[in-house]
Scaffold this motif. Structure first.
Motif, PDB file in Angstrom:
ATOM      1  N   GLN A 129      -5.886  18.518  -4.085  1.00 55.87           N
ATOM      2  CA  GLN A 129      -5.907  19.975  -3.953  1.00 55.87           C
ATOM      3  C   GLN A 129      -7.114  20.571  -4.663  1.00 55.87           C
ATOM      4  N   TYR A 130      -7.424  20.082  -5.853  1.00 57.03           N
ATOM      5  CA  TYR A 130      -8.580  20.592  -6.592  1.00 57.03           C
ATOM      6  C   TYR A 130      -9.874  20.337  -5.827  1.00 57.03           C
ATOM      7  N   LEU A 131     -10.026  19.140  -5.277  1.00 56.79           N
ATOM      8  CA  LEU A 131     -11.256  18.799  -4.557  1.00 56.79           C
ATOM      9  C   LEU A 131     -11.388  19.621  -3.283  1.00 56.79           C
ATOM     10  N   LYS A 132     -10.290  19.817  -2.560  1.00 59.08           N
ATOM     11  CA  LYS A 132     -10.329  20.636  -1.350  1.00 59.08           C
ATOM     12  C   LYS A 132     -10.661  22.082  -1.685  1.00 59.08           C
ATOM     13  N   LEU A 133     -10.095  22.582  -2.765  1.00 54.28           N
ATOM     14  CA  LEU A 133     -10.373  23.956  -3.174  1.00 54.28           C
ATOM     15  C   LEU A 133     -11.849  24.120  -3.522  1.00 54.28           C
ATOM     16  N   LEU A 134     -12.398  23.143  -4.223  1.00 54.70           N
ATOM     17  CA  LEU A 134     -13.807  23.194  -4.583  1.00 54.70           C
ATOM     18  C   LEU A 134     -14.690  23.183  -3.334  1.00 54.70           C
ATOM     19  N   ALA A 135     -14.342  22.354  -2.358  1.00 50.64           N
ATOM     20  CA  ALA A 135     -15.116  22.294  -1.116  1.00 50.64           C
ATOM     21  C   ALA A 135     -15.034  23.605  -0.349  1.00 50.64           C
ATOM     22  N   ARG A 136     -13.840  24.183  -0.274  1.00 53.69           N
ATOM     23  CA  ARG A 136     -13.678  25.457   0.433  1.00 53.69           C
ATOM     24  C   ARG A 136     -14.464  26.564  -0.250  1.00 53.69           C
ATOM     25  N   ASP A 137     -14.487  26.535  -1.581  1.00 56.05           N
ATOM     26  CA  ASP A 137     -15.228  27.570  -2.302  1.00 56.05           C
ATOM     27  C   ASP A 137     -16.712  27.473  -2.003  1.00 56.05           C
ATOM     28  N   ARG A 138     -17.227  26.257  -1.881  1.00 56.23           N
ATOM     29  CA  ARG A 138     -18.640  26.075  -1.573  1.00 56.23           C
ATOM     30  C   ARG A 138     -18.970  26.517  -0.153  1.00 56.23           C
ATOM     31  N   LEU A 139     -18.017  26.345   0.772  1.00 55.83           N
ATOM     32  CA  LEU A 139     -18.278  26.628   2.176  1.00 55.83           C
ATOM     33  C   LEU A 139     -17.927  28.054   2.577  1.00 55.83           C
ATOM     34  N   SER A 140     -17.049  28.693   1.825  1.00 55.77           N
ATOM     35  CA  SER A 140     -16.591  30.038   2.205  1.00 55.77           C
ATOM     36  C   SER A 140     -17.637  31.080   1.838  1.00 55.77           C
ATOM     37  N   PRO A 141     -17.889  32.032   2.715  1.00 53.25           N
ATOM     38  CA  PRO A 141     -18.837  33.104   2.386  1.00 53.25           C
ATOM     39  C   PRO A 141     -18.243  34.056   1.360  1.00 53.25           C
ATOM     40  N   ALA A 142     -19.090  34.683   0.603  1.00 58.79           N
ATOM     41  CA  ALA A 142     -18.638  35.717  -0.332  1.00 58.79           C
ATOM     42  C   ALA A 142     -18.169  36.927   0.469  1.00 58.79           C
ATOM     43  N   PRO A 143     -17.355  37.803  -0.145  1.00 59.15           N
ATOM     44  CA  PRO A 143     -16.954  39.030   0.544  1.00 59.15           C
ATOM     45  C   PRO A 143     -18.165  39.779   1.108  1.00 59.15           C
ATOM     46  N   PHE A 144     -17.959  40.469   2.220  1.00 60.22           N
ATOM     47  CA  PHE A 144     -19.088  41.040   2.971  1.00 60.22           C
ATOM     48  C   PHE A 144     -19.811  42.154   2.219  1.00 60.22           C
ATOM     49  N   ARG A 145     -19.214  42.666   1.164  1.00 60.06           N
ATOM     50  CA  ARG A 145     -19.910  43.633   0.320  1.00 60.06           C
ATOM     51  C   ARG A 145     -19.445  43.442  -1.114  1.00 60.06           C
ATOM     52  N   LYS A 146     -20.191  43.989  -2.059  1.00 63.68           N
ATOM     53  CA  LYS A 146     -19.848  43.827  -3.464  1.00 63.68           C
ATOM     54  C   LYS A 146     -18.480  44.450  -3.738  1.00 63.68           C
ATOM     55  N   PRO A 199      11.782  16.117 -15.814  1.00 67.11           N
ATOM     56  CA  PRO A 199      10.481  15.543 -15.446  1.00 67.11           C
ATOM     57  C   PRO A 199       9.488  16.612 -15.018  1.00 67.11           C
ATOM     58  N   SER A 200       8.211  16.252 -15.101  1.00 72.28           N
ATOM     59  CA  SER A 200       7.148  17.158 -14.661  1.00 72.28           C
ATOM     60  C   SER A 200       7.174  17.300 -13.143  1.00 72.28           C
ATOM     61  N   LYS A 201       6.834  18.486 -12.668  1.00 73.56           N
ATOM     62  CA  LYS A 201       6.757  18.729 -11.223  1.00 73.56           C
ATOM     63  C   LYS A 201       5.335  18.535 -10.691  1.00 73.56           C
ATOM     64  N   LEU A 202       4.396  18.227 -11.587  1.00 78.00           N
ATOM     65  CA  LEU A 202       3.023  18.001 -11.171  1.00 78.00           C
ATOM     66  C   LEU A 202       2.877  16.602 -10.591  1.00 78.00           C
ATOM     67  N   LYS A 203       2.371  16.518  -9.365  1.00 75.56           N
ATOM     68  CA  LYS A 203       2.086  15.251  -8.711  1.00 75.56           C
ATOM     69  C   LYS A 203       0.595  14.973  -8.867  1.00 75.56           C
ATOM     70  N   LEU A 204       0.267  13.945  -9.632  1.00 74.27           N
ATOM     71  CA  LEU A 204      -1.113  13.722 -10.050  1.00 74.27           C
ATOM     72  C   LEU A 204      -2.072  13.580  -8.872  1.00 74.27           C
ATOM     73  N   ARG A 205      -1.802  12.651  -7.970  1.00 72.53           N
ATOM     74  CA  ARG A 205      -2.727  12.401  -6.864  1.00 72.53           C
ATOM     75  C   ARG A 205      -2.841  13.621  -5.955  1.00 72.53           C
ATOM     76  N   ARG A 206      -1.726  14.244  -5.649  1.00 72.55           N
ATOM     77  CA  ARG A 206      -1.733  15.431  -4.787  1.00 72.55           C
ATOM     78  C   ARG A 206      -2.542  16.556  -5.415  1.00 72.55           C
ATOM     79  N   THR A 207      -2.406  16.736  -6.728  1.00 75.66           N
ATOM     80  CA  THR A 207      -3.117  17.817  -7.400  1.00 75.66           C
ATOM     81  C   THR A 207      -4.616  17.563  -7.415  1.00 75.66           C
ATOM     82  N   VAL A 208      -5.031  16.312  -7.627  1.00 75.96           N
ATOM     83  CA  VAL A 208      -6.456  15.980  -7.583  1.00 75.96           C
ATOM     84  C   VAL A 208      -7.036  16.325  -6.216  1.00 75.96           C
TER      85      VAL A 208
END
Length: 270
Positions: free
Chosen positions: A252-269, A241-250
């Protein structure tokens, strides 16, 4: 390695002059894959006939004979085993495999991550390495470019992958990517080393399937060249069987997207 270290970005003029040789370090995160590994390792041994390969099987606390299979030998294939005594999740398994491979990788080497369930064709490693040799820093096996195909996957998984691809393409600033969630990729080793020098153990923090998107988001600060090659997913070869849990993965994706929007970029290039 210190997390506060900064990354040195390669000048654009260096890309065309990079060497094309080197070894491919293939990272296989594996959890209870004793049924799938023999066929996959035999296919990798065939590829090793023309490509220089080292295979890193990361046993993520398997309760079956995954380790014994990995250590049994396949046509002289160079297989190393990295072990987690307990299951830590896909993200930690990928990170452990990357760190082990990078300890031995040379400046001209590449690191390939692929699934251990035999749904990814090892013959594509040649195409991935060709992309790296041509100047790419990341090459992704994509289901969503011309020639790609995921029809053998279950319907729910196809909907998740396609929905995530559309969401991330419209919300994330990562050029050259259509298949954000593909687990089959090649990275220039020097790129991963620079990223690891900056983030250390925080390079991958997600435990589940979202780790593949997270890694792309962090590497984008290095301004990599990213290309894609067609992937025909061979889900009909999957054992168990697949090890991917559909609801859990969705979630995780949404939380990751939110964190990316809220997290600052590295302090220098980077």
């Amino acid at each position: 390695m210190h997390e506060e270290a900064t990354l040195a970005t390669l000048p654009e003029t260096d890309r065309a002059e990079r060497p094309t040789g080197g070894r491919a370090h293939v990272v296989l995160p594996a959890f209870n894959e004793e049924a799938s590994l023999p066929a996959l390792l035999r296919r990798l041994a065939e590829v090793a006939g023309t490509e220089r390969l080292t295979v890193w099987v990361v046993d993520d606390g398997s309760a079956d004979a995954t380790v014994a299979v990995a250590e049994s030998g396949f046509g002289g294939l160079d297989v190393r085993v990295v072990r987690h005594l307990v299951n830590l999740g896909l993200g930690r398994a990928v990170l452990s495999g990357l760190r082990a491979a990078l300890e031995e990788a040379g400046p001209d080497d590449s690191v390939v991550v692929m699934d251990a369930d035999d749904t990814h064709d090892p013959a594509l490693i040649r195409g991935l390495r060709a992309e790296i040799a041509a100047g790419a820093d990341v090459a992704i096996c994509s289901r969503f470019v011309p020639g790609g195909d995921d029809r053998t996957a279950p319907a729910a998984r196809r909907v998740l992958s396609r929905g995530a691809a559309k969401l991330f393409r419209h919300t994330l600033d990562v050029d050259g990517v259509r298949d954000f969630t593909s687990g089959y990729r090649a990275y220039r080793a020097s790129l991963l080393k620079r990223a690891t020098a900056h983030w250390g153990e925080r390079l991958i923090e997600e435990q589940g399937f979202a780790c593949m998107v997270e890694l792309l988001l962090k590497l984008r600060h290095c301004r990599p060249v990213i290309t894609e090659v067609p992937l025909t997913l061979q889900y009909d070869r999957k054992q168990g069987p697949s090890k991917l849990k559909l609801r859990r993965t969705v979630v995780q994706y949404l939380k990751l997207l939110a964190r990316d929007r809220l997290s600052p970029a590295p302090f220098r290039k980077l």
